[in-house]
Design an enzyme around this catalytic site. Sequence first.
Site, mmCIF file in Angstrom:
data_model
loop_
_atom_site.group_PDB
_atom_site.id
_atom_site.type_symbol
_atom_site.label_atom_id
_atom_site.label_comp_id
_atom_site.label_asym_id
_atom_site.label_seq_id
_atom_site.Cartn_x
_atom_site.Cartn_y
_atom_site.Cartn_z
ATOM 1 N N GLU A 36 -21.622 -5.270 26.105
ATOM 2 C CA GLU A 36 -21.855 -5.557 24.681
ATOM 3 C C GLU A 36 -22.962 -6.599 24.487
ATOM 4 O O GLU A 36 -23.202 -7.055 23.369
ATOM 5 C CB GLU A 36 -20.550 -6.011 23.995
ATOM 6 C CG GLU A 36 -19.563 -4.864 23.764
ATOM 7 C CD GLU A 36 -18.443 -5.202 22.784
ATOM 8 O OE1 GLU A 36 -18.321 -6.377 22.388
ATOM 9 O OE2 GLU A 36 -17.687 -4.278 22.420
ATOM 10 N N ASN A 43 0.530 -7.252 -17.270
ATOM 11 C CA ASN A 43 -0.271 -6.339 -18.088
ATOM 12 C C ASN A 43 -1.679 -6.202 -17.503
ATOM 13 O O ASN A 43 -1.970 -6.721 -16.427
ATOM 14 C CB ASN A 43 -0.315 -6.839 -19.539
ATOM 15 C CG ASN A 43 -0.945 -8.228 -19.637
ATOM 16 O OD1 ASN A 43 -1.665 -8.665 -18.731
ATOM 17 N ND2 ASN A 43 -0.672 -8.920 -20.725
ATOM 18 N N GLN A 74 -4.761 -17.071 -17.326
ATOM 19 C CA GLN A 74 -4.817 -18.499 -16.984
ATOM 20 C C GLN A 74 -3.783 -18.880 -15.919
ATOM 21 O O GLN A 74 -4.037 -19.760 -15.086
ATOM 22 C CB GLN A 74 -4.712 -19.380 -18.240
ATOM 23 C CG GLN A 74 -3.422 -19.273 -19.033
ATOM 24 C CD GLN A 74 -3.441 -18.154 -20.075
ATOM 25 O OE1 GLN A 74 -4.187 -17.182 -19.957
ATOM 26 N NE2 GLN A 74 -2.611 -18.287 -21.095
ATOM 27 N N TYR A 120 4.516 -14.136 -10.277
ATOM 28 C CA TYR A 120 4.229 -13.992 -11.698
ATOM 29 C C TYR A 120 5.285 -13.097 -12.334
ATOM 30 O O TYR A 120 5.533 -11.987 -11.857
ATOM 31 C CB TYR A 120 2.840 -13.386 -11.924
ATOM 32 C CG TYR A 120 2.512 -13.381 -13.393
ATOM 33 C CD1 TYR A 120 2.012 -14.524 -14.000
ATOM 34 C CD2 TYR A 120 2.760 -12.265 -14.174
ATOM 35 C CE1 TYR A 120 1.762 -14.558 -15.362
ATOM 36 C CE2 TYR A 120 2.516 -12.290 -15.543
ATOM 37 C CZ TYR A 120 2.019 -13.431 -16.127
ATOM 38 O OH TYR A 120 1.782 -13.470 -17.478
ATOM 39 N N SER A 164 4.367 2.600 -13.722
ATOM 40 C CA SER A 164 5.543 3.001 -12.937
ATOM 41 C C SER A 164 5.787 4.503 -13.069
ATOM 42 O O SER A 164 5.389 5.124 -14.048
ATOM 43 C CB SER A 164 6.753 2.221 -13.451
ATOM 44 O OG SER A 164 7.857 2.427 -12.612
ATOM 45 N N GLN A 176 13.224 6.352 -16.431
ATOM 46 C CA GLN A 176 11.809 6.092 -16.184
ATOM 47 C C GLN A 176 11.018 6.185 -17.489
ATOM 48 O O GLN A 176 10.152 5.364 -17.765
ATOM 49 C CB GLN A 176 11.256 7.089 -15.161
ATOM 50 C CG GLN A 176 9.826 6.802 -14.734
ATOM 51 C CD GLN A 176 9.691 5.459 -14.065
ATOM 52 O OE1 GLN A 176 10.534 5.052 -13.278
ATOM 53 N NE2 GLN A 176 8.647 4.718 -14.392
ATOM 54 N N HIS A 204 -19.862 -14.806 26.563
ATOM 55 C CA HIS A 204 -18.488 -14.322 26.682
ATOM 56 C C HIS A 204 -18.156 -14.055 28.146
ATOM 57 O O HIS A 204 -17.077 -14.378 28.628
ATOM 58 C CB HIS A 204 -18.296 -13.021 25.879
ATOM 59 C CG HIS A 204 -18.144 -13.223 24.409
ATOM 60 N ND1 HIS A 204 -19.147 -13.728 23.621
ATOM 61 C CD2 HIS A 204 -17.091 -12.989 23.571
ATOM 62 C CE1 HIS A 204 -18.724 -13.785 22.363
ATOM 63 N NE2 HIS A 204 -17.475 -13.344 22.306
ATOM 64 N N ASP A 256 16.547 -0.489 -8.673
ATOM 65 C CA ASP A 256 15.825 -1.395 -9.570
ATOM 66 C C ASP A 256 16.505 -2.756 -9.625
ATOM 67 O O ASP A 256 15.860 -3.773 -9.867
ATOM 68 C CB ASP A 256 15.796 -0.815 -10.990
ATOM 69 C CG ASP A 256 14.863 0.383 -11.104
ATOM 70 O OD1 ASP A 256 13.993 0.531 -10.229
ATOM 71 O OD2 ASP A 256 15.008 1.160 -12.065
ATOM 72 N N GLU A 289 6.161 6.567 -6.410
ATOM 73 C CA GLU A 289 6.713 5.210 -6.284
ATOM 74 C C GLU A 289 8.241 5.306 -6.118
ATOM 75 O O GLU A 289 8.788 4.848 -5.133
ATOM 76 C CB GLU A 289 6.367 4.409 -7.549
ATOM 77 C CG GLU A 289 6.944 3.002 -7.576
ATOM 78 C CD GLU A 289 6.902 2.381 -8.967
ATOM 79 O OE1 GLU A 289 6.681 3.113 -9.960
ATOM 80 O OE2 GLU A 289 7.111 1.157 -9.070
ATOM 81 N N HIS A 290 8.903 5.903 -7.102
ATOM 82 C CA HIS A 290 10.345 6.161 -7.022
ATOM 83 C C HIS A 290 10.531 7.646 -6.777
ATOM 84 O O HIS A 290 9.873 8.476 -7.423
ATOM 85 C CB HIS A 290 11.041 5.790 -8.335
ATOM 86 C CG HIS A 290 10.861 4.359 -8.733
ATOM 87 N ND1 HIS A 290 9.991 3.984 -9.729
ATOM 88 C CD2 HIS A 290 11.435 3.231 -8.266
ATOM 89 C CE1 HIS A 290 10.039 2.666 -9.862
ATOM 90 N NE2 HIS A 290 10.910 2.175 -8.991
#
Lengths: 428, 428
Positions: free
Chosen positions: A410, A209, A186, A124, A233, A255, A415, A356, A322-323
């Site tokens: 068990e 988003n 969608q 995406y 971020s 940033q 088994h 990046d 993150e960074h």
Amino acid sequence: MKRYVNPKPSEWAKILSRPTQSFEAIEPVVREVFGKVESEGDTALKAYTQKFDGVNPTDFRVSEKEIAEATGRVSEGLKSAIKTARDNITKFHEAQRTNKVILETMPGVQCWQEKRPIQKVGLYIPGGSAPLFSTILMLAIPAKLAGCKEIILCSPPDEEGKLNPVILYTAQLCGVTKIFKIGGIQAIAGMTLGTETIPKVFKIFGPGNQYVTVAKQWATKMGIAIDMPAGPSELLVVADDTANPAFVASDLLSQAEHGADSQVVLISTSGALLDKVEKELENQLAALPRQEIARQAIAHSRMILVDNDNTALEIINEYGPEHYIVCVENEDFYIQNTANAGSVFIGNYTPESVGDYASGTNHTLPTNGYAKQYSGVNLDSFMKSMTFQKLSKKGIQNIGKSVELMAAAEGLQAHKNAVTLRLNELKG
Amino acid sequence: MKRYVNPKPSEWAKILSRPTQSFEAIEPVVREVFGKVESEGDTALKAYTQKFDGVNPTDFRVSEKEIAEATGRVSEGLKSAIKTARDNITKFHEAQRTNKVILETMPGVQCWQEKRPIQKVGLYIPGGSAPLFSTILMLAIPAKLAGCKEIILCSPPDEEGKLNPVILYTAQLCGVTKIFKIGGIQAIAGMTLGTETIPKVFKIFGPGNQYVTVAKQWATKMGIAIDMPAGPSELLVVADDTANPAFVASDLLSQAEHGADSQVVLISTSGALLDKVEKELENQLAALPRQEIARQAIAHSRMILVDNDNTALEIINEYGPEHYIVCVENEDFYIQNTANAGSVFIGNYTPESVGDYASGTNHTLPTNGYAKQYSGVNLDSFMKSMTFQKLSKKGIQNIGKSVELMAAAEGLQAHKNAVTLRLNELKG
């Protein structure tokens, strides 16, 4: 920037807090869209694209002709830059390929582990003012290297119902198999459920988003994997007097320009460095086109002055950035002892921007402290590990008794019996 | 067993369908428990343990004394079997360790990838009639090898408020750092949120009933990672006339004894083999203590007769079995071309039970078709990948222009500026 001097550990959580948002209010919309897409397929996709994006698509699928035309509309300079990035990202992700792990754990007990590609993945790419083609590089290249057969891409159409040429150019360059002009909830619903046009995929990657974020989380409830949970971020810089204050300021601003709620933290054992960075920030801000956004982000950003490296490290590990830029004399201390970070940028000549776009590392990284438990996207994100075992007669004779005892303990007699039958046959 | 002969591809989905369950009805309870544990900590944990498990714990934490006593109460034979399993599992998971990936993607642009342990992990071990100590081996051993610092274990207490000795023995043997007598939703909430007694962890592993399943999914909404989504256990066997029908029947039954809703599928190109297995099933069922459960599972299980190996393979890949036994002459065809499976057991002397307990492979595997996109638990499940980059002056000069062009094309001037400043300094 807000400055804290030797804050007590009990205050760290508050100082390091991120803007948390609850998206529960969006869930009913997501539920509705998924329901409609499940029952009506493409008809629902069209209706929602009309409703949310204000365009009326005749065909979601981008044609070969559109792709060919797009290639002619990207400047040669940008194409060349994209190819440089592609080459570096390809090399670094290819180097991550692991061999089959083969081991005889006991005589006659052969075990192995192999990674195989996820057959169908969906990428995406958000819309908006600028085309985020760099994210296509970061997702499509490792998908292709992993050997994914179907690599589809969804991105919302602009007002004319089109995708930016550089999106199309990059997608075809990196081996995307099908491109669709569809965005938002969608698009995620389409890739999760499959429609007449959009193939159902097994894993969905990419930013978005809040609607896309909730839709991706919803998809996980329906058995679809996602790259990682999303959050705003962020960047943490640790710097000392060996750092160039102008460079540090430029990194903080790169940033800060993402959004007014961007997360920027600067930690130092040097008050002088903090003063200089503050001055540089003011100088550089004035020249930025996205000055207003950056100014808001900087206003609530945090500088933390600490006594020593150990305290700085503890704060960094609690934050899990993150960074993470490390620009200090004793960089090895930070590199070796940081437990939680997404991607690390070392020294005066390694701005976050290089990662990046083009250094070779991936820019799809865990935000919101998720570096404590999630990896950034890498080659393995597009594969899954499978294990194999093959026992010889000798193998089952060697391991059989242990398995019988454990299965019995068990309470699983069948088994145990599966082993006993084989051992008896070999005795006979 | 229900038999299908050369079913049409359009019928596969229905034949291969799994029992799907919606757990939405449980969500309100989960939300309530998480809310109470967040606000009241241990007090809430005690109240829910009283309510759901009917015991009133004085202390959740298992003491050193309890662990020492437990060790004396496990038979030497079982201890020895557990140690054999531990050795094999240790060897196989240690072999999965990957080296640092280091690469100069361009002259002066050094990138590397390193895996570091998730600092705090939580293991959930269900209660019930039998102590599932084998799952402790499968989770604690790789956690310890990965280098996780805090490895906690939660398991529901029995009517006397205790945990089975073999649970305690195995946990200490495998390096669990703290053991807690607590189960269900409240255990997952405790590990997610942290209380006075239970440490907050970053990732939660382990099986459980529907309450635990929903609670684990709820935990992911709060930023905690989980091993994988859960579903009922399943086995698919592909076998031909080289397979021993008694062995095949014993494997099907070892899956069937798990529960009345267990998933068992047998695919073959040989009708004769199917007939023989059916007869063997009847013979072996009579002797099983869990006969009633197994009989119900077998009644709705499926045998599929197909014309050729290609069709069999397509069906297998559409199903994506958790456990997958390949017992055919041309085993290489199946091994190489199976795209989706959790763990594969090859040949007449490799019953699923060996992998469930002791061969060395992990038994925490993707069910419900999740083998299409999820790995079984492995060493990497307890680590996260971090990336690093360090550019020399030469490095930024080599890559700088490409980054500037790409940043400008994405409309991010401050990203570009962070590079330009450095390039200008180097020109000066």
